[in-house]
Design an enzyme around this catalytic site. Structure first.
Site, PDB file in Angstrom:
ATOM      1  CD  GLU A 433      -2.408   1.246   2.815  1.00 12.58           C
ATOM      2  OE1 GLU A 433      -2.369   0.212   3.508  1.00 12.58           O
ATOM      3  OE2 GLU A 433      -3.040   2.269   3.133  1.00 12.58           O
ATOM      4  CG  ASP A 506      -0.233   1.545   6.338  1.00 21.06           C
ATOM      5  OD1 ASP A 506       0.859   0.947   6.210  1.00 21.06           O
ATOM      6  OD2 ASP A 506      -0.440   2.710   5.946  1.00 21.06           O
ATOM      7  CG  ASP A 508      -4.573   2.389   8.401  1.00 19.32           C
ATOM      8  OD1 ASP A 508      -4.816   1.615   7.436  1.00 19.32           O
ATOM      9  OD2 ASP A 508      -3.903   3.431   8.271  1.00 19.32           O
ATOM     10  CG  ASP A 510      -7.516   4.722   4.494  1.00 21.63           C
ATOM     11  OD1 ASP A 510      -8.761   4.622   4.432  1.00 21.63           O
ATOM     12  OD2 ASP A 510      -6.893   5.797   4.427  1.00 21.63           O
TER      13      ASP A 510
END
Ligand code: 0RA
Length: 673
Positions: A433, A506, A508, A510
């Site tokens: 990412e 990541d 998180d 997103d």
């Protein structure tokens, strides 16, 4: 019975379960988590057999806190009367011998091959359990027997009166046999729900009574009750819950000489096809003759109807099998006396006679349905015609893409940092990412076998996009070209350039979204990747914790807490890059601990908000080094469940075809410019 002497024959029979413990894989397929869950399947199958025979309408499954599993049914109860030859309770025979031998499918098959063979499989569960207890209510009494690793602890005991009938089996899987004895509630729920849909009239209750439930299971309520009116039609409704549907599910059922056929069909406005097939309640993941018969009849009947009512003109080509399955959800369930399960995972029905059986039923009854429901029929045919036109347009668009060399012969994308090895078996593709994390990964990787492809932003939501539109998207194009396999009709999985494809995002929201998008894309277009175990999810650490010379990467909050506890430090909300001083006045601590409190150990906690915050060396050590990394392999264990998640997350409730055609026309134009 207790005073009866064992005969040689009986002793032989009592040793009958040894082969199961010696070669468990032959009886339950494997000794991993899948094999473990097969134990539940074996017992519940027997209860379902009682239900199908009309004697049982409730099954209760409980995951007990002590690691055992309870399965209770209100069927007739396993017979307890003395077995004529063996001179002991039938209950003991059923649970301690490989009775009905050969009905396990012979030497090369570890799978139960038939319903209606009462009790088969329960003895296998007994053999693979440290402890088992059977309680039978029958003929006005309650009978009990206990076992250890398949051997009875004592004779069957009459424990008192009972006006119920039924069987309760409790078993504790043997840690000597299984790699893991932790039940996966999610997995069990999915299977039980499926069985409840396939067995009309049954109620299945499930309770998770474990005090410490695995983290992944905690999102589910502890109690479920499945009871579905309408059988496979209800199943189809469930599968289509989050889609725009055309009409009500079409449901038909017929007893054929070859076996019982039950089918439910419902079209949606989407593009995705979801056809599930079952033989004797076993999900035939690889299909087989029953599925072939269904597809043939569907294509034939819809074409015949379209011709008869002038919806297809003389000059028009027939609708293809793909056209009539676009947006189709269907469940095909057959029951037959001697099913043959073939294929790699025994997930393919090999009985050729079931093709004709299903084909005949679907031809006959679907034709009648279409005739009797002209409105729905026209809507379905129009949808198929639309699919056919879209297919032709998409092919034209794709041909032009391919002509321009968008895929074939196209050089590898510039942002791909390829590896030097050309042996796909050892090569890994990291999909990373963002450009910045991509840069770190490029520095940290072993370039011999690890390739890095950074993905910018969010890739296209593929659930709603057609092939031609997707290929116009640069991120998708890079990914497909990097994999080397092509897509759609030119797809060739044997050209896969990396046997491990690792999604690294990541930790998180997103990151999770991007991961879902990439997985959806793979799921829709390269399901083989899951079947072959090519897809992995990287697990970057959440924290680095340091105390003096001790340093640890931890991957979850639980692990962080455990580490801090171990180091005698308190778990405080850490600030990024802020060193914390931990002062633990041990309330129960001994002298040693007090000593160390006085020295005030400095504990430094660093939270990694993103991959980019790690150095290349850290990323390598924690996430990419095959020696030390943890990766999750994504399997297609339950394609249906995945499909549900994907369409619920990604699908649009409102996906009008008109809109598609309009945007589609634009895309075609753009591609041709
Ligand atoms: C043998 C014969 C009959 C039923 C069963 C076994 C039976 C086995 C299991 C295992 C779990 N639940 C079960 N329920 C029944 C037929 C009994 C009869 O003819 O009365």
């Amino acid at each position: 019975m207790a005073d009866k002497k064992y005969t040689a024959q009986q002793i032989q029979v009592l040793e009958g379960l040894e082969p199961v413990r010696k070669r468990p894989g032959m009886y339950i397929g494997s000794t991993d988590s899948r094999g473990l869950h097969h134990l539940i399947v074996e017992i519940v199958d027997n209860a379902l057999d009682e239900a199908m025979a009309g004697y049982c309408n409730h099954i209760i499954i409980t995951l007990q806190d002590d690691g055992s599993c309870n399965i209770e049914d209100n069927g007739r109860g396993i017979p307890v009367d003395p077995h004529p030859q063996l001179k002991k309770s039938a209950l003991e025979v059923v649970l301690t011998t490989l009775h009905a031998g050969g009905k396990f499918g012979g030497d090369d098959s570890g799978y139960k091959v038939s319903s209606g063979l009462h009790g088969v499989g329960s003895s296998v569960v007994n053999a693979l359990s440290t402890y088992m207890r059977a309680e039978v209510c029958r003929d006005g009494f309650r009978y009990v027997q206990e076992y250890k690793r398949g051997k009875p602890v004592a004779d069957v005991k009459k424990e008192g009166k009972s006006d119920k009938t039924g069987t309760l089996i409790q078993f504790t899987p043997d840690t000597e046999i299984f790699d893991t004895v932790e039940f996966n509630y999610d997995h069990i729920l999915t299977w039980l729900r499926q069985q409840a849909y396939l067995t009309s009239g049954i109620t299945i209750s499930i309770m998770d009574a474990r005090k410490k439930r695995p983290e992944a299971d905690q999102k589910y309520p502890k109690l479920y009750r499945f009871h579905f009116v309408g059988g496979v039609a209800a199943y189809v409704s469930h599968l289509n819950e989050s889609s725009q549907r055309i009409g009500d599910p079409i449901h038909f059922m017929k007893e054929m000489p070859e076996g019982k056929v039950e089918v439910a069909i419902q079209y949606t406005q989407g593009f995705q096809e979801c056809v599930l097939s079952f033989a004797n309640h076993v999900h035939t993941v690889e299909g087989g003759h029953h599925l072939t018969g269904f597809k043939a009849a569907l294509t034939r009947t819809i074409n015949a109807y379209a011709r008869q009512f002038g919806l297809l003109k003389e000059k028009d080509d027939n609708l293809t099998a793909d056209d009539v399955r676009e947006g189709l959800t269907a469940v095909v369930s057959v029951q037959l006396a001697e099913p043959q399960f073939e294929g790699q995972t025994k997930g393919k029905l090999g009985n050729a006679e079931m093709k004709t059986a299903v084909e005949t039923v679907v031809n006959e009854q679907l034709a009648r349905y279409l005739e009797e429901h002209p409105t729905e029929a026209k809507e379905v045919v129009n949808k198929c015609l639309l699919a056919s036109r879209a297919r032709l347009a998409a092919r034209a668009a794709r041909d032009s893409v391919i002509r321009k060399g968008a895929l074939e012969g196209m050089t590898l994308p510039g942002k791909l940092a390829d590896c030097s090895s050309k042996d796909p078996a050892e090569c890994e593709l990291y999909i990373v990412e963002g450009e910045s994390a991509g840069g770190t990964a490029k520095q940290g990787r072993k370039r011999e076998f690890q390739a890095i492809l950074p993905l910018k932003g969010k890739i296209l939501n593929v659930e709603q996009a057609r092939l031609d539109r997707m290929l116009a998207n640069n991120e998708i194009k890079s990914l497909v070209v990097a994999m080397g396999v092509g897509i759609g009709e030119v797809k060739d999985m044997s050209k896969l350039r990396y046997h491990r494809i690792v999604i690294m995002t990541d930790a998180d929201v997103d990151g999770a979204h991007i991961r879902t998008l990439v997985l959806t894309f793979f799921f829709r277009h390269f399901p083989e990747l899951f079947e072959n175990g090519n897809i992995y999810i990287a697990q970057p650490p959440l924290y680095k914790i340091q105390k003096g010379k001790d340093m640890r990467y931890v991957f979850s909050d639980d692990e962080k807490a455990a580490t801090l506890a171990e180091w005698g430090a308190k778990d405080m909300e850490e600030e990024e890059e802020v060193e914390e001083e931990q002062l633990e006045e041990g309330d129960t601590g001994g002298g040693e601990e007090k000593q160390s409190s006085k020295r005030k150990p400095r504990v430094n906690i660093q939270r990694y908000k993103g991959l980019g915050e790690m150095t290349a060396q850290q990323l390598w050590e924690t996430t990419m080094d095959p020696e030390s990394r943890i990766m999750l392999q994504v399997t297609m264990e339950d394609a249906e469940a995945a499909n549900m998640v994907f369409s619920t997350l990604m699908g649009s409730e409102v996906a009008p075809r008109k809109k598609f055609i309009q945007s589609h026309a634009k895309t075609v134009k753009n591609l041709d410019v």
